[in-house]
Write a protein that holds these residues in place. Structure first.
Motif, PDB file in Angstrom:
ATOM      1  N   UNK A  62       0.768  -1.362  -0.146  1.00  0.00           N
ATOM      2  CA  UNK A  62       0.096   0.004  -0.149  1.00  0.00           C
ATOM      3  C   UNK A  62       0.975   1.179   0.131  1.00  0.00           C
ATOM      4  N   UNK A  63       1.919   1.331   0.810  1.00  0.00           N
ATOM      5  CA  UNK A  63       2.811   2.497   0.810  1.00  0.00           C
ATOM      6  C   UNK A  63       3.488   2.628  -0.448  1.00  0.00           C
ATOM      7  N   UNK A  64       3.923   1.602  -1.004  1.00  0.00           N
ATOM      8  CA  UNK A  64       4.598   1.761  -2.361  1.00  0.00           C
ATOM      9  C   UNK A  64       3.804   2.077  -3.410  1.00  0.00           C
ATOM     10  N   UNK A  65       2.668   1.425  -3.640  1.00  0.00           N
ATOM     11  CA  UNK A  65       1.913   1.587  -4.855  1.00  0.00           C
ATOM     12  C   UNK A  65       0.750   2.461  -4.552  1.00  0.00           C
ATOM     13  N   UNK A  66       0.175   2.930  -3.486  1.00  0.00           N
ATOM     14  CA  UNK A  66      -0.722   3.888  -3.378  1.00  0.00           C
ATOM     15  C   UNK A  66      -0.115   5.246  -2.962  1.00  0.00           C
ATOM     16  N   UNK A  67       0.638   5.097  -1.907  1.00  0.00           N
ATOM     17  CA  UNK A  67       1.090   6.388  -1.206  1.00  0.00           C
ATOM     18  C   UNK A  67       2.447   6.908  -1.991  1.00  0.00           C
ATOM     19  N   UNK A  68       3.171   5.660  -2.389  1.00  0.00           N
ATOM     20  CA  UNK A  68       4.486   6.230  -3.069  1.00  0.00           C
ATOM     21  C   UNK A  68       4.214   6.511  -4.730  1.00  0.00           C
ATOM     22  N   UNK A  69       5.500   6.348  -5.295  1.00  0.00           N
ATOM     23  CA  UNK A  69       5.407   6.591  -6.770  1.00  0.00           C
ATOM     24  C   UNK A  69       5.440   5.107  -7.355  1.00  0.00           C
ATOM     25  N   UNK A  70       5.254   4.179  -6.827  1.00  0.00           N
ATOM     26  CA  UNK A  70       5.215   2.830  -7.516  1.00  0.00           C
ATOM     27  C   UNK A  70       4.057   2.759  -8.413  1.00  0.00           C
ATOM     28  N   UNK A  71       4.085   2.234  -9.746  1.00  0.00           N
ATOM     29  CA  UNK A  71       2.966   2.098 -10.648  1.00  0.00           C
ATOM     30  C   UNK A  71       2.424   0.536 -10.467  1.00  0.00           C
ATOM     31  N   UNK A  72       1.171   0.541 -11.003  1.00  0.00           N
ATOM     32  CA  UNK A  72       0.395  -0.639 -11.021  1.00  0.00           C
ATOM     33  C   UNK A  72       1.154  -1.714 -11.702  1.00  0.00           C
ATOM     34  N   UNK A  73       1.162  -3.085 -11.493  1.00  0.00           N
ATOM     35  CA  UNK A  73       1.704  -4.107 -12.178  1.00  0.00           C
ATOM     36  C   UNK A  73       0.818  -5.331 -12.154  1.00  0.00           C
ATOM     37  N   UNK A  74       1.438  -6.149 -12.869  1.00  0.00           N
ATOM     38  CA  UNK A  74       0.703  -7.655 -13.139  1.00  0.00           C
ATOM     39  C   UNK A  74       1.604  -8.599 -13.132  1.00  0.00           C
ATOM     40  N   UNK A  75       1.198  -9.537 -12.170  1.00  0.00           N
ATOM     41  CA  UNK A  75       1.931 -10.855 -11.765  1.00  0.00           C
ATOM     42  C   UNK A  75       1.482 -12.088 -12.173  1.00  0.00           C
ATOM     43  N   UNK A  76       2.166 -12.723 -13.209  1.00  0.00           N
ATOM     44  CA  UNK A  76       1.667 -13.806 -13.750  1.00  0.00           C
ATOM     45  C   UNK A  76       1.776 -15.135 -12.978  1.00  0.00           C
TER      46      UNK A  76
END
Length: 697
Positions: free
Chosen positions: A96-110
Motif C-alpha cells: 500500500x505504501x509503495x503503490x498507493x502512497x508512493x510513486x510505484x506504478x500498477x503492475x501484473x504478476x503472472x
C-alpha cells in the motif's frame, strides 16, 4: 511480495486443516464405530441425533464436536495461521505504501497459464494497483486481528484447528478475488468466499439454526451468482475477452451495441452491468437479496466480524468499483445501483431500530452501510464508496469484536434487554464500543464522519435519475443509525442492570488477546479518517488512485462535491444534525424515560411487528419460493419417483418378473417322480393335440 500476501493464508489453511484431520481422526473413528453399533442394534441413525442439542440460539463456544484432542495441535494451528496472516498484513501495508502512497506504478504478476481454449484466454495472474492495495490492507488487517481475537474467544472450543483453517481459507478466497485480473478468476474468488462463508456460518454444525443459516446464505447467494455468471457470459460475448485490460480498452466502442433479451432489443452493456450488479446484490446483501445476512450471525462472533467488515459483503462493492469503466458507460445500470443502494440503507436502518440481539443490530447496520457504499458507486464517485468500505472495515470489526467481548462477559447472552450497567464491569470494552459507535454514527473527525458525509454530499450533487430519492434515504438512515447505535450502547452499558444477578456479578473483562485487537481497531476507526480523506476523495485523488478507478468525461460529481456553488450550505450539516437528533432521542427513550419505547410499541403494534419481523421478507419468500419448491419436490418424490419410476420400475416390471420367477423356481423340486409326472403330462398333451389336429385335417 504480492504472491506471498495471497498464498500465505492458503498455506495456513492447508497446515491447520491437516492438523484438524490428525487431531480428530481417533474421535471420528470412534463416532463411526458408535454409529455402526447403533445401526446394528436397531437404532440406526440415532448416533447423530444429539447434534441438535445446542440449538438455543446463543453464541455458545461449546457448540462443536466434543472430540478430545491434543491442546498442542490446536495451539500450533492458531500460531501458524495467525503468524502467516501477520506476515501477509505487514506485506500488504508495504504494498500500500509503495503503490498507493508512493510513486510505484500498477503492475501484473503472472502466476500460471490457466484456461486457453481457442480465442478464450484466462490466465491466473495478480493485478496490483491502488484499488487492490486498499483491499489488501483491509482484508489482511481485519483478518489478522480476527485470527488473534479468536485465540481468546474460541479457547474453549475443541475444534479450533478447523475453525482457524476455515478463517484462512476465507481470507485466501477474498485475496484471490481482489487481486483478480480477469472475470473468471474473480468468479473463482467470488465462489470461494461463498463456500468459506457456508463453512464458517455453519461451523457449529450440531446447531440446527446454524445449519439453516449456512444453507440460507449459500442458496440466496446462488441467486445473485446466477446473474453474475450471466453477466460474465454477456461481457465475453460483447468484448471477446474476460481480462480487464481488453474489456476496458474496448468499452467506449461497445456502449451503443444492442442485444436481444426476452424478445426485446436492449443495450448490451447496460444489461451486462445490471446482471453483474445482481451478483453484487447477493454477495453484499442488498435489498431483496439481503435476507441471508442477519441469519449469518449464527456463526461465531469472529466470523461475523470477518464477513461483515473485510471480506464477503464488500466483494460486491469492490467488483462494481473494479468495473467502473463499464458502469460509467451504462447510466441506467448506475441508476439501478443508486436506487437499490439507497433503498437498502433506509430499509436496514428501519429494521435495526427494534432488534434486540446485539449482533443482529450490528448486522443490520452493516446492511445499511453497504447501501451507502452502493449509493456512492451509483453516483459515479467510486472513490467515496471504496473510502467508506475502508473506514467501515475498522469500526464495524470493532463493534462486532466488542459485541463478542460483551457476549463473553455475559456467558453467551446476546439479548440487550437482559444487559445494562456493564460499563462498570467491562470498562475497556465499553470504551471501545463507544469509539466504534461514534465512528459509525459519523461523529466529527472520526473515520465515519468523512466517508459517510462524502456519500451524502455526492447523492445531493449527482445527476443520475434517482439521486434525490437516494439523498433523502441516506439522510434519514443517518438519523436512524445514530438512534439504534446509541440504543444498543445505552441498553448494554449504562443504566441499571437487567441481567441475571449471578451472570452480572461474574461478568469480567476479556483476556488481553481479545482486547488488543479492539484497541488497534479503535485506533483505525479514528485515524483512517482525516489523514487519508485528501488522498481518497480530495486534492491528492489523481496521485493516489493512479487510474485504478475510471471517471467519465461527463462525470463531475466528485468536483461538484467540493464546489460551494453546487453544494447547498445546509447539506454538509444534515448528517451532523441527524446524528445529534438520533443520540438525543435514544438518550430520552432509554435513559431518561425508559418506559416510552414500550408504550410506543403497544400503541402502534402493527408498525412495531412490521419492523421487528424485518418487513416480513422471510415470510414472503417462504410463501412465494420455499413452500412451492417443497411442494414440487414432494410431488416429484411421491408421484414422479414413487408412483411412476418406482411403480413401473422396481415395484412394477421387475417386481412382476421376480414374482413369476419365484413361482417357476418352485417347480424345480429335485424329485424324479415329479419330473416323470411332468413328462407324462407333456406326452398326454402332445398325443391329444396330435389326435385332434389330425382329425381336423
Amino acid at each position: 511480495m504480492a504472491q506471498a500476501i495471497v498464498f500465505l493464508p492458503l498455506f495456513g489453511f492447508l497446515i491447520a486443516g491437516l492438523a484438524s484431520l490428525i487431531a480428530h481422526r481417533p474421535a471420528r473413528e470412534a463416532e463411526v464405530r458408535a454409529f455402526g453399533d447403533a445401526d446394528h442394534s436397531g437404532h440406526g441413525g440415532h448416533g447423530y441425533q444429539d447434534y441438535g442439542h445446542q440449538d438455543h440460539g446463543h453464541d455458545d463456544h461449546h457448540a462443536a464436536e466434543p472430540s478430545p484432542h491434543s491442546e498442542g495441535v490446536s495451539r500450533f494451528a492458531e500460531v501458524i495461521t495467525t503468524g502467516f496472516l501477520a506476515i501477509a498484513c505487514i506485506l500488504s501495508w508495504a504494498e500500500f505504501a509503495q503503490v498507493a502512497l508512493g510513486s510505484g506504478a500498477a503492475f501484473r504478476v503472472q502466476i500460471a497459464d490457466w484456461i486457453h481454449v481457442g480465442g478464450f484466454v484466462a490466465d491466473w495472474s495478480l493485478r496490483i494497483d491502488t484499488l487492490t492495495a486498499v483491499m489488501l490492507v483491509v482484508v489482511t488487517s481485519v483478518s489478522m486481528l480476527v485470527h488473534l481475537y479468536s485465540i481468546g474467544y474460541m479457547h474453549e472450543d475443541p475444534a479450533r484447528p478447523r475453525f482457524f483453517a476455515y478463517l484462512s481459507l476465507f481470507t485466501f478466497a477474498m485475496l484471490m478475488l481482489v487481486t483478480s485480473d480477469n472475470l473468471v478468476q474473480m468468479f473463482f474468488g467470488w465462489e470461494g468466499v461463498g463456500l468459506a462463508s457456508y463453512l464458517l456460518i455453519g461451523f457449529w454444525f450440531k446447531k440446527k439454526s446454524a445449519n439453516d443459516a449456512a444453507m440460507k446464505a449459500f442458496i440466496v447467494n446462488r441467486v445473485g451468482d446466477f446473474g453474475f455468471a450471466l453477466g460474465i457470459f454477456l461481457t465475453f460475448w460483447l468484448f471477446g475477452a474476460v481480462s480487464f485490460d481488453p474489456i476496458f480498452a474496448g468499452v467506449a466502442g461497445k456502449a451503443k451495441e444492442a442485444t436481444v433479451f426476452l424478445g426485446y432489443s436492449v443495450p448490451a452493456l447496460e444489461l451486462a452491468c445490471v446482471l453483474l450488479f445482481m451478483g453484487a446484490m447477493g454477495k453484499s446483501a442488498q435489498f431483496l437479496l439481503h435476507t441471508w445476512l442477519p441469519d449469518a450471525m449464527e456463526g461465531p462472533t469472529p466470523v461475523s466480524a470477518l464477513i461483515h467488515a473485510a471480506t464477503m459483503v464488500t466483494a460486491g462493492v469492490f467488483m462494481v468499483a473494479r468495473l467502473s469503466p463499464l458502469f460509467e458507460h451504462a447510466p441506467v445500470a448506475q441508476s439501478v445501483v443508486l436506487v437499490i443502494g439507497a433503498t437498502t440503507a433506509f430499509f436496514a436502518a428501519t429494521v435495526g431500530l427494534v432488534q434486540n440481539d446485539i449482533k443482529r443490530v450490528i448486522a443490520y447496520s452493516t446492511c445499511s452501510q453497504l447501501g451507502y457504499m452502493f449509493v456512492a458507486l451509483g453516483t459515479g464517485v467510486y472513490a467515496a464508496g471504496i473510502y467508506h468500505l475502508f473506514t467501515h472495515a475498522f469500526f464495524k470489526a470493532l463493534l462486532f469484536l466488542g459485541a463478542g467481548s460483551v457476549i463473553h462477559a455475559m456467558h453467551h447472552e446476546q439479548d440487550i434487554r437482559k444487559m445494562g450497567g456493564l460499563a462498570r464491569k467491562i470498562p475497556f470494552t465499553a470504551a471501545m464500543m463507544a469509539i466504534g459507535t461514534i465512528a459509525l454514527t459519523g461523529f466529527p473527525f472520526t473515520a465515519g464522519f468523512y466517508s459517510k458525509d462524502a456519500i451524502i454530499e455526492a447523492a445531493y450533487v449527482a445527476h443520475q435519475p434517482g439521486h434525490v430519492y437516494a439523498f433523502i434515504c441516506v439522510v434519514l438512515a443517518a438519523g436512524m443509525t445514530s438512534f439504534y447505535s446509541w440504543r444498543l450502547f445505552f441498553l448494554t452499558f449504562l443504566g441499571r442492570t437487567r441481567a441475571d444477578h449471578h451472570t452480572y456479578e461474574h461478568a469480567h473483562e476479556s483476556p488481553l488477546v481479545m482486547l488488543v485487537p479492539l484497541g488497534v481497531l479503535a485506533a483505525g476507526a479514528i485515524l483512517a479518517g482525516f489523514p487519508l480523506v485528501g488522498k481518497f476523495i480530495g486534492h491528492d485523488y489523481d496521485a493516489f488512485w493512479k487510474g485504478a478507478l475510471f471517471t467519465g468525461a461527463n462525470n463531475h460529481t466528485l468536483h461538484d462535491m467540493h464546489d460551494s456553488t453546487k453544494l447547498a450550505a445546509w447539506v454538509p450539516w444534515s448528517p451532523l444534525v441527524m446524528m445529534v437528533a438520533g443520540f438525543v432521542l435514544a438518550y430520552l427513550f432509554y435513559l431518561r424515560w425508559p418506559e416510552i419505547p414500550g408504550r410506543l410499541a403497544a400503541r402502534h403494534p402493527t408498525i412495531y411487528r412490521f419492523l421487528l419481523n424485518k418487513w416480513y421478507f422471510d415470510e414472503l419468500y417462504d410463501r412465494i419460493f420455499v413452500r412451492p419448491a417443497k411442494a414440487l419436490g414432494h410431488f416429484l418424490w411421491k408421484k414422479g419417483d414413487g408412483a411412476m419410476i418406482d411403480g413401473f420400475g422396481p415395484d412394477g416390471v421387475s417386481a412382476t418378473v421376480l414374482r413369476v420367477t419365484g413361482r417357476v423356481v418352485r417347480l424345480q423340486t429335485g424329485f424324479v417322480y415329479h419330473y416323470a409326472f411332468a413328462m407324462l403330462l407333456g406326452v398326454a398333451g402332445f398325443v391329444t393335440w396330435y389326435l385332434f389336429a389330425g382329425g381336423a385335417r
